[in-house]
Design an enzyme around this catalytic site. Structure first.
Site, PDB file in Angstrom:
ATOM      1  N   ASP A 216       0.797  -1.221   0.000  1.00  0.00           N
ATOM      2  CA  ASP A 216       0.000   0.000   0.000  1.00  0.00           C
ATOM      3  C   ASP A 216       0.829   1.270   0.000  1.00  0.00           C
ATOM      4  OD1 ASP A 216      -2.659  -1.092  -0.119  1.00  0.00           O
ATOM      5  OD2 ASP A 216      -2.188  -1.998   1.799  1.00  0.00           O
TER       6      ASP A 216
ATOM      7  N   TYR B  87     -10.032  -0.937   3.314  1.00  0.00           N
ATOM      8  CA  TYR B  87      -9.373  -0.819   4.619  1.00  0.00           C
ATOM      9  C   TYR B  87      -9.073   0.613   5.005  1.00  0.00           C
ATOM     10  CZ  TYR B  87      -8.626  -5.356   6.624  1.00  0.00           C
ATOM     11  OH  TYR B  87      -8.823  -6.534   7.266  1.00  0.00           O
TER      12      TYR B  87
END
Lengths: 622, 622
Positions: free
Chosen positions: B286, B354
């Site tokens: 990420d 998320y």
């Protein structure tokens, strides 16, 4: 023969019948009181006995003569007796004179339990005194006497109330003899003042601290009724207090569904690692030896908790045998949890140099966290100038902070939607690359193991071992799994004392991180009922587990052991920054969704931006 | 041939010279900007290049043509291209029609990086779309589309901007075939609404939540000057923001003494454990794939932090290549810490389903805590009614939450009173009972090991392994030990993917909890500079460590890897309660005493007792 009665108002003595039925029928059990007393005579060793009295029936319902190989827990007034015995002992006073304390310094004797008694001395009840000098030149009783440790320990025979031995302590360092190496003159010359009251320290306090306030203008979201029934955000539980364990939670429910029958801190042991005699006798069992509840602080507004506070009183027993209110021993308050909220039930105990803050924290997502914070002052002994030691760290001139461990045991009596529960543990394991189950290499499998007989088990974080307490009779409608709560034990170091030796034998509970035992009445204590001067853990979790009871789909108890190997750093002096340990119990397929999902998404209205004069509001790029 | 420039304003590019000299001479280095761009043509694969421009000299000081075996990080506007490509693809639209979405439901395509690309496809730049349906009957754009997963993944060739493949997803469970087992009609019939906006949920929100406010009537104790210089309780540091790492701390000092040169979150990978193709392609990096800073939330008062708040803006690059202010991406505020206080530098990123909350917390006792909180929505796929799976947990009807891991890497560039530092680790070990060193059995020894060459190391909590970063040239005047900071790595599970397979090869950094490497310019990223579609971690910590550089008394970098094996529970649905990970760096003989000792012992004046009408004040005994 006189009867010297010390009634001890402990919690309700539960019986199997009550344990099974209280919740089901909400029938009020009879009130029982446990009386703990010595039968003493002029020429014999006191005989310790316990009786249980049915207060409603005014009748003794149980009576027990305790075996001679155990010692009743200490009473705090025995500590006073030690101080008096020191004052009366010419040998001890002469020894103190040898030290030639500096002008204006006064002797301070800090009473300690004696640790494990040597084999053959079983009938003796001993106490030891750690000795320090306090600089009273400024007449401040809060002056830190631990900065001036004296290398001497008087030992009192509690039956005779006399000092029967005076141990000289080693003051050497690396390479010096472990025995006999001591100094008896001007031993404080190289020690330095180390005040912990901020207002007493040289240089004064910092001036730039502005207050952080918690304000709850609409009051708290919790409610306390019926003296001990706490309700908050779908949680409900009873809180009680007893002299041994301090605050205990009972009948913990979420939205009416039972989660725990009882939760408590059961025991802790603090063994010291300094190899030089008599330091192996520094091993406290702070719950069993003297009672954590007895040592609970009387909390006061603005000191321990912020916001809107509910305090609970406790009851302990005075030296005259009368019950005595112990005010504000438990604090209840809410905290913002960053994301979500929590409710905190907290108590703080002071045990000689150490302070422990224990808290049960319930959160809006159905979790229960057991938290231990350790602070206070590390236990120190005198060390000669220029020396360093394999037994600890020199944290200030003349002051050796000894290596030690703190090992805690929590007792969790679960009731996951009923008393019949099972413990399983799950691990995640990689799977070799293979065409059938792992064609792309990314698969891992979850392995489940059922704990079917009472036993001791360990943490295994590398395989992500998670323990689940489940109700095998009830399934989650989505996942099909049995409903449960899970927790990951902290993989902390176990007891370091050599197996078979005194410190190790006394704390067999510290050999595993998790114990699962079958519920039995009166089995509340991880290291057994009697820890004072014990030579062996008796009736503790080790013995309970050894019964190899069936614990599958049973009324079981889960014990969690965790701790801190504390090799002090200089920053632990003169007051140790808090060390925090948290064990989290979280719902695992207990609910049908995140139970906090209905929490309103309100914006907090009280937060503000910093003022421009304090901080630049300009765009920065770097 | 066109030049399509995407300048990326990252942080100052440091050079060894600067690294050594900035702190010493406080000389302002020249401002450098890194430009990242593709050189594209109609008939060739774009060539990715990077240039470094000295903005003061208006001169290119470095130019690099990046190898063809790596992919530049994704730009968020490529995600929009995927959505457009899906809209244009007849094959994909026909496939969606087959599902016969319920009345009022709309397709949602969630763009994801493609994971590791298959061998032989190196020149391809792919994106994948996870597909869901959103119930728009109530016209609320916040309706939770994850509750309705569609078993289809379109794959886009980013060069062609076309859907080049449509993967059908398995919808079976235990015992079903791992391939080809899918359903294409009425796949949402068994799915249920699962709103996460509390005000949208059936039954409404709970009504008994009263506000908890943090008020700081005298303002905060911190000060921000010179745009990025933060000072608080003897701490000082610079805070910066860049598109890849988000918030970064620089030049962290206590009372003027250097502690850290730089601290950042370097990388995280989230590999999924569902063995069925194409789920092995669900592995995000990420930070490296798309930039955590790019995904940082724009924080707003009363939502994320309580009290008196200072927000910082950041700068990112828009799709037109222009710099763009990213407002309120970092939040700075103070928190009461129970005992002591802390200062929190926080940022929050949202990555598809998320959310991660990252925080650097400095405390009054000289400690620095790096905290990661994970929340948001677990990644789900469709599963047929009545099925359960080895690849995840059924958290709601029709919704399988796949097992996965989150593995984080923090980068700590220490400067413990200077740049030349050494890492040692200490363990505590029991010693066999013996007359000479352990006559009473209670002794344990501390074993110290120096990390002398760059390498990967592991947590070992059972032996209480503690890592210390020390300055070997400076000794604590009390203990004689080198001054340092210590930390205990979290002993979390490492990467589970089978060694040698794609997921494992891409994340070699996840094979150890701690890496110690020699500082080199531009080595900021644990999994290497280029993670998008990588087949192998290149230039990451694994390679840095493999150099076997001397790291004793050197300018070293410490990397800490920790994570969460996340086997979802039903309570993680529809929003996962926060999971918290904290790594604590604490002074260890760095100071001459507890640095918080001069904190004034003021009582908080704002706390109040609960009102009598809410709670019984009567004495209770139990």
């Amino acid at each position: 023969m006189k009867l010297h009665v010390v009634p001890n108002i402990t919690e309700l003595v539960s019986s199997s019948l009550l344990h099974q039925n209280i919740l089901r029928f909400h029938r009020q059990p009879h009130r029982l009181a446990k009386c703990q007393y010595d039968i003493i005579g002029s020429d014999k060793i006191p005989e310790y006995q316990e009786s249980v009295i049915d207060v409603d029936l005014r009748k003794k319902v149980r009576h027990e003569v305790i075996g001679k190989d155990t010692q009743a827990c200490l009473t705090l007034w025995e500590f006073q007796t030690l101080v008096e015995a020191c004052n009366k002992s010419k040998g001890f006073q002469d020894a103190i004179l040898e030290f030639k304390l500096p002008e204006g310094f006064e002797l301070v004797v800090e009473p300690w339990p004696y640790g494990g008694l040597d084999v053959g001395a079983e009938n003796q009840r001993y106490f030891q005194g750690l000795c320090f000098a306090q600089d009273m030149n400024n007449k401040n009783a809060d002056s830190n006497f631990y900065a001036y440790p004296l290398p001497i320990i008087p030992v009192m025979d509690a039956h005779k109330k006399e000092i029967v031995r005076i141990d000289r302590l080693a003051t050497g360092g690396k390479g010096d003899s472990m025995t006999g190496q001591t100094h008896s003159e001007r031993v404080l010359d190289h020690c330095q003042s180390a005040e912990y009251v901020p207002e007493m320290i040289a240089g004064g306090t910092r001036k730039d601290v502005k207050p952080i306030n918690i304000t709850q203008t609409e009051g708290p979201s919790f409610k306390v009724t019926d003296e001990s029934l706490v309700e908050w955000q779908k949680w409900s539980f009873r809180v009680s207090f007893n002299p041994r364990e301090g605050a205990v939670l009972h009948d913990v429910r979420y939205d009416g569904r039972s989660v725990l029958y009882r939760m408590s801190i059961s025991e802790m042991t603090v063994p010291y690692g300094d190899a030089r005699a008599p330091f192996h006798r520094k091993q406290a069992f702070d719950f069993g030896d003297g009672g954590a509840g007895n040592c609970a602080n009387n909390l006061s507004l603005g000191c321990d908790c912020l916001g809107v506070i509910k305090y609970f009183n406790g009851v302990i027993v005075g030296s005259d045998g009368q019950p005595k209110v112990h005010p504000n021993v438990i604090c209840l308050h809410e905290q913002d949890n960053g994301i979500g909220w929590k409710l905190v039930v907290q108590f703080i105990i002071t045990l000689a140099n150490y302070e422990y803050v224990f808290a049960y924290k319930l959160d809006t997502a159905g979790g229960i966290t057991l938290e231990v914070r350790a602070t206070g002052i590390v236990s120190v002994v005198n060390i000669y100038p220029g020396k360093t030691s394999d037994h600890g760290n020199v944290v200030s001139s003349g002051v050796l902070a000894q290596n030690h461990q703190h090992i805690f045991a929590a007792r969790v009596d679960p009731a996951i939607d009923g008393h019949n529960n099972t413990v399983i543990y799950e691990e995640s394991h990689g799977v070799p690359h293979n065409k059938k189950t792992n064609p792309n290499g990314n698969f891992y499998e979850i392995r489940k193991t059922t704990v079917n007989e009472s036993s001791g088990l360990d943490a295994n974080p590398i395989d992500h071992r998670v323990f689940k307490i489940v109700n095998p009779s009830k399934k989650n409608s989505h996942s099909g799994n049995p409903i449960g709560y899970k927790f990951s034990p902290l993989p902390t170091q176990k007891l370091l004392a050599a197996p078979g030796t005194l410190q190790a034998q006394r704390a067999l509970f510290a050999n595993h991180h998790v114990w699962v035992t079958k519920y039995q009445d009166d089995e509340l204590y991880a290291a057994g009922r009697f820890t004072l001067q014990s030579q062996l853990e008796q009736g503790g979790v080790h013995d309970m587990a050894a019964r190899k009871d069936n614990v599958e789909d049973e009324d079981l108890v889960l014990w969690n052991v965790f701790g801190l190997t504390h090799n002090p750093r200089v920053e632990d002096w003169p007051v140790m920054p808090v060390e925090i340990y948290q064990v989290q119990f979280k719902p695992s397929d207990f609910f049908e969704r995140n139970p906090a999902i209905d929490f309103p998404s309100t914006k907090n209205q009280a937060s503000v931006l910093v003022q421009n004069d304090c901080c630049s509001e300009k765009l920065y790029t770097s």
